[in-house]
Motif scaffolding. Structure first.
Motif, PDB file in Angstrom:
ATOM      1  N   ASP A  71       0.852  -1.183   0.000  1.00  0.00           N
ATOM      2  CA  ASP A  71       0.000   0.000   0.000  1.00  0.00           C
ATOM      3  C   ASP A  71       0.891   1.237   0.000  1.00  0.00           C
ATOM      4  O   ASP A  71       1.978   1.231   0.597  1.00  0.00           O
ATOM      5  N   VAL A  72       0.441   2.286  -0.663  1.00  0.00           N
ATOM      6  CA  VAL A  72       1.195   3.538  -0.753  1.00  0.00           C
ATOM      7  C   VAL A  72       0.302   4.675  -0.286  1.00  0.00           C
ATOM      8  O   VAL A  72      -0.868   4.764  -0.699  1.00  0.00           O
ATOM      9  N   THR A  73       0.827   5.539   0.565  1.00  0.00           N
ATOM     10  CA  THR A  73       0.062   6.688   1.027  1.00  0.00           C
ATOM     11  C   THR A  73       0.951   7.930   1.088  1.00  0.00           C
ATOM     12  O   THR A  73       2.165   7.822   1.317  1.00  0.00           O
ATOM     13  N   THR A  74       0.339   9.079   0.871  1.00  0.00           N
ATOM     14  CA  THR A  74       1.037  10.360   1.018  1.00  0.00           C
ATOM     15  C   THR A  74       0.543  11.102   2.252  1.00  0.00           C
ATOM     16  O   THR A  74       0.855  12.278   2.441  1.00  0.00           O
ATOM     17  N   SER A  75      -0.206  10.416   3.096  1.00  0.00           N
ATOM     18  CA  SER A  75      -0.673  10.999   4.350  1.00  0.00           C
ATOM     19  C   SER A  75      -0.864   9.898   5.380  1.00  0.00           C
ATOM     20  O   SER A  75      -1.412   8.834   5.072  1.00  0.00           O
ATOM     21  N   LEU A  76      -0.432  10.160   6.610  1.00  0.00           N
ATOM     22  CA  LEU A  76      -0.636   9.200   7.693  1.00  0.00           C
ATOM     23  C   LEU A  76      -1.849   9.554   8.542  1.00  0.00           C
ATOM     24  O   LEU A  76      -2.102   8.902   9.565  1.00  0.00           O
ATOM     25  N   ALA A  77      -2.590  10.574   8.143  1.00  0.00           N
ATOM     26  CA  ALA A  77      -3.820  10.921   8.857  1.00  0.00           C
ATOM     27  C   ALA A  77      -4.781   9.737   8.814  1.00  0.00           C
ATOM     28  O   ALA A  77      -5.034   9.160   7.755  1.00  0.00           O
ATOM     29  N   PRO A 100       0.603  15.056  17.135  1.00  0.00           N
ATOM     30  CA  PRO A 100       0.533  14.108  18.259  1.00  0.00           C
ATOM     31  C   PRO A 100      -0.098  12.769  17.911  1.00  0.00           C
ATOM     32  O   PRO A 100       0.396  11.723  18.339  1.00  0.00           O
ATOM     33  N   ALA A 101      -1.185  12.757  17.148  1.00  0.00           N
ATOM     34  CA  ALA A 101      -1.879  11.491  16.865  1.00  0.00           C
ATOM     35  C   ALA A 101      -1.028  10.575  15.999  1.00  0.00           C
ATOM     36  O   ALA A 101      -0.898   9.366  16.291  1.00  0.00           O
ATOM     37  N   GLU A 102      -0.453  11.101  14.912  1.00  0.00           N
ATOM     38  CA  GLU A 102       0.387  10.288  14.027  1.00  0.00           C
ATOM     39  C   GLU A 102       1.610   9.773  14.777  1.00  0.00           C
ATOM     40  O   GLU A 102       1.994   8.604  14.637  1.00  0.00           O
ATOM     41  N   ALA A 105       0.680   6.981  17.331  1.00  0.00           N
ATOM     42  CA  ALA A 105       0.366   5.714  16.671  1.00  0.00           C
ATOM     43  C   ALA A 105       1.644   5.021  16.214  1.00  0.00           C
ATOM     44  O   ALA A 105       1.792   3.798  16.366  1.00  0.00           O
ATOM     45  N   PHE A 106       2.575   5.793  15.659  1.00  0.00           N
ATOM     46  CA  PHE A 106       3.825   5.208  15.189  1.00  0.00           C
ATOM     47  C   PHE A 106       4.660   4.690  16.355  1.00  0.00           C
ATOM     48  O   PHE A 106       5.235   3.594  16.290  1.00  0.00           O
ATOM     49  N   GLU A 107       4.734   5.459  17.430  1.00  0.00           N
ATOM     50  CA  GLU A 107       5.473   5.009  18.613  1.00  0.00           C
ATOM     51  C   GLU A 107       4.909   3.683  19.125  1.00  0.00           C
ATOM     52  O   GLU A 107       5.659   2.745  19.424  1.00  0.00           O
TER      53      GLU A 107
END
Length: 267
Positions: A71-77, A100-102, A105-107
């Protein structure tokens, strides 16, 4: 007689191994083995976007035959932890999570065994980034300096027996790129393994902005996480060299193979 006996015993030991190899000469996938996510920003510096677009095509070619989903995305929202954990690894080509949200989630994804491959600007952080966790995750501290303009560089392999570097020559020339140096000493940290560095033979390095010395790791991993950072990624020449491309594939395969749910390549 002793020599003949030893040879016979060796042959007996080798027979089961040879038989096993003949029983499984290859491992053909009956379905895609895993899911990976590529993230990049179209709003990054133009040279970084050039790299990212080529990077997307590079990884798409690895899916030929449906070996895995990409999958490819240009936004992590909207990419919550529950959504991120569907992916065996996340490949960040020119940007890192924002807000903060992105970031949270990544952490959470990485702290729970997620996989990360970061290139060049995806690891950039300075005193204005205000993300202490990310600096610790990278292990290098904040940005110190760089060469300019982008140019080729001689690189030395630091760990020749590592899965990412085991089939690379001891030294090779990297395609033209901008390379970052960092404030903190990576080699002083037991949880950091440096895999590739720019050779001291490059110094003085740069034409406009010149770096005269210092240790210069460009590929490393933080052993506390399933991650690898590769400092290449500026401009449209980064996928022009076979040895570096081989290293990129090695890095991808290594990160994926260490999935806590099991090595998907064994399935």
């Amino acid at each position: 007689m002793k020599l003949i006996y030893k040879l016979l015993m060796l042959a007996l030991l080798l027979v089961p191994a040879l038989a096993a190899a003949q029983e499984r000469p290859a491992n053909y996938a009956r379905a895609p083995r895993f899911k990976a996510l590529v993230y990049y920003s179209e709003h990054a510096e133009e040279a970084h976007v050039q790299f990212s677009r080529q990077g997307v095509e590079f990884f798409r070619k690895l899916t030929v035959g449906e070996g895995f989903y990409l999958d490819v995305t240009t936004s992590l929202a909207g990419y919550t932890y529950d959504k991120l954990k569907e992916y065996t690894c996340i490949i960040m080509l020119d940007d890192a999570p924002h807000g903060p949200a992105e970031r949270a989630a990544f952490e959470q994804y990485m702290e729970n065994g997620g996989g990360w491959i970061g290139y060049h600007a995806a690891g950039y952080n300075d005193r204005n980034t205000h993300w202490p966790w990310f600096s610790r995750f990278l292990g290098c501290g904040v940005f110190k300096c760089n060469n300019w303009p982008p140019q080729q560089a001689l690189a030395d392999v630091d760990l020749s027996d590592h899965p990412v570097t085991k089939n690379l020559p001891a030294s090779f020339v990297l395609p033209a790129s901008e390379f970052y140096q960092w404030e903190e000493d990576l080699r002083a940290k037991e949880h950091i393994q440096v895999l590739l560095s720019l050779s001291p033979k490059n110094y003085p390095f740069g034409i406009k902005d010149i770096v005269y010395g210092g240790d210069w790791p460009v590929v490393w991993t933080n052993l506390n996480y399933r991650m690898i950072y590769l400092n290449m990624g500026h401009g449209d020449e980064c996928f022009s060299e076979a040895t570096q491309n081989l290293m990129f594939v090695n890095a991808f395969r290594w990160i994926v193979s260490r999935d806590p749910a099991g090595d998907p390549f064994d399935k």
